[in-house]
Write a protein that holds these residues in place. Sequence first.
Motif, short mmCIF file in Angstrom:
data_model
loop_
_atom_site.label_atom_id
_atom_site.label_comp_id
_atom_site.label_asym_id
_atom_site.label_seq_id
_atom_site.Cartn_x
_atom_site.Cartn_y
_atom_site.Cartn_z
N PHE A 14 45.55 30.28 145.54
CA PHE A 14 46.90 30.00 145.09
C PHE A 14 46.88 29.31 143.72
O PHE A 14 47.66 29.64 142.83
N ASP A 15 45.96 28.36 143.54
CA ASP A 15 45.84 27.66 142.26
C ASP A 15 45.49 28.61 141.13
O ASP A 15 46.04 28.51 140.03
N VAL A 16 44.57 29.54 141.38
CA VAL A 16 44.18 30.52 140.36
C VAL A 16 45.38 31.39 140.00
O VAL A 16 45.67 31.60 138.81
N LEU A 21 49.57 32.80 136.12
CA LEU A 21 50.96 33.19 135.93
C LEU A 21 51.70 32.19 135.06
O LEU A 21 52.47 32.59 134.16
N ASP A 22 51.47 30.91 135.26
CA ASP A 22 52.09 29.89 134.41
C ASP A 22 51.69 30.08 132.95
O ASP A 22 52.54 29.99 132.05
N ALA A 23 50.41 30.34 132.71
CA ALA A 23 49.93 30.53 131.34
C ALA A 23 50.56 31.78 130.73
O ALA A 23 50.98 31.76 129.56
N ASP A 53 39.42 37.50 140.15
CA ASP A 53 39.51 36.33 141.01
C ASP A 53 39.26 34.99 140.31
O ASP A 53 39.05 33.98 140.96
N SER A 54 39.29 34.99 138.99
CA SER A 54 39.25 33.73 138.25
C SER A 54 40.48 33.68 137.34
O SER A 54 41.08 34.72 137.04
N ARG A 55 40.84 32.49 136.92
CA ARG A 55 42.01 32.34 136.05
C ARG A 55 41.84 33.19 134.79
O ARG A 55 42.77 33.88 134.39
N GLU A 56 40.67 33.13 134.19
CA GLU A 56 40.43 33.85 132.94
C GLU A 56 40.52 35.37 133.14
O GLU A 56 41.16 36.06 132.36
N LYS A 57 39.85 35.87 134.17
CA LYS A 57 39.90 37.31 134.45
C LYS A 57 41.32 37.76 134.75
O LYS A 57 41.77 38.80 134.27
N LEU A 58 42.00 36.99 135.56
CA LEU A 58 43.35 37.35 135.97
C LEU A 58 44.31 37.31 134.78
O LEU A 58 45.10 38.24 134.60
#
Length: 68
Positions: A14-16, A21-23, A53-58
């Motif tokens: 959920f955090d990722v 999405l926020d960014a 599955d990581s913030r950067e990849k997503l």
Amino acid sequence: MSLLVNASFSSQDFDVLCSALDAWCAERHIDIVSVEAQSAASTALDLYQAGCDSREKLLHALRDHRAA
């Protein structure tokens, strides 16, 4: 639209998703509660389940997908 049958997300998942999405919304000056953000959230879920599955990849995949 995402198919979330039998999907289980941890707080880390959920955090990722939220962070990416926020960014993405901040970069585009889009209100997080807008229809466009809701559509992007659905896309983000699909991309996450597909292996981003990581913030950067997503975030990278979301940028590419939503730019098309």
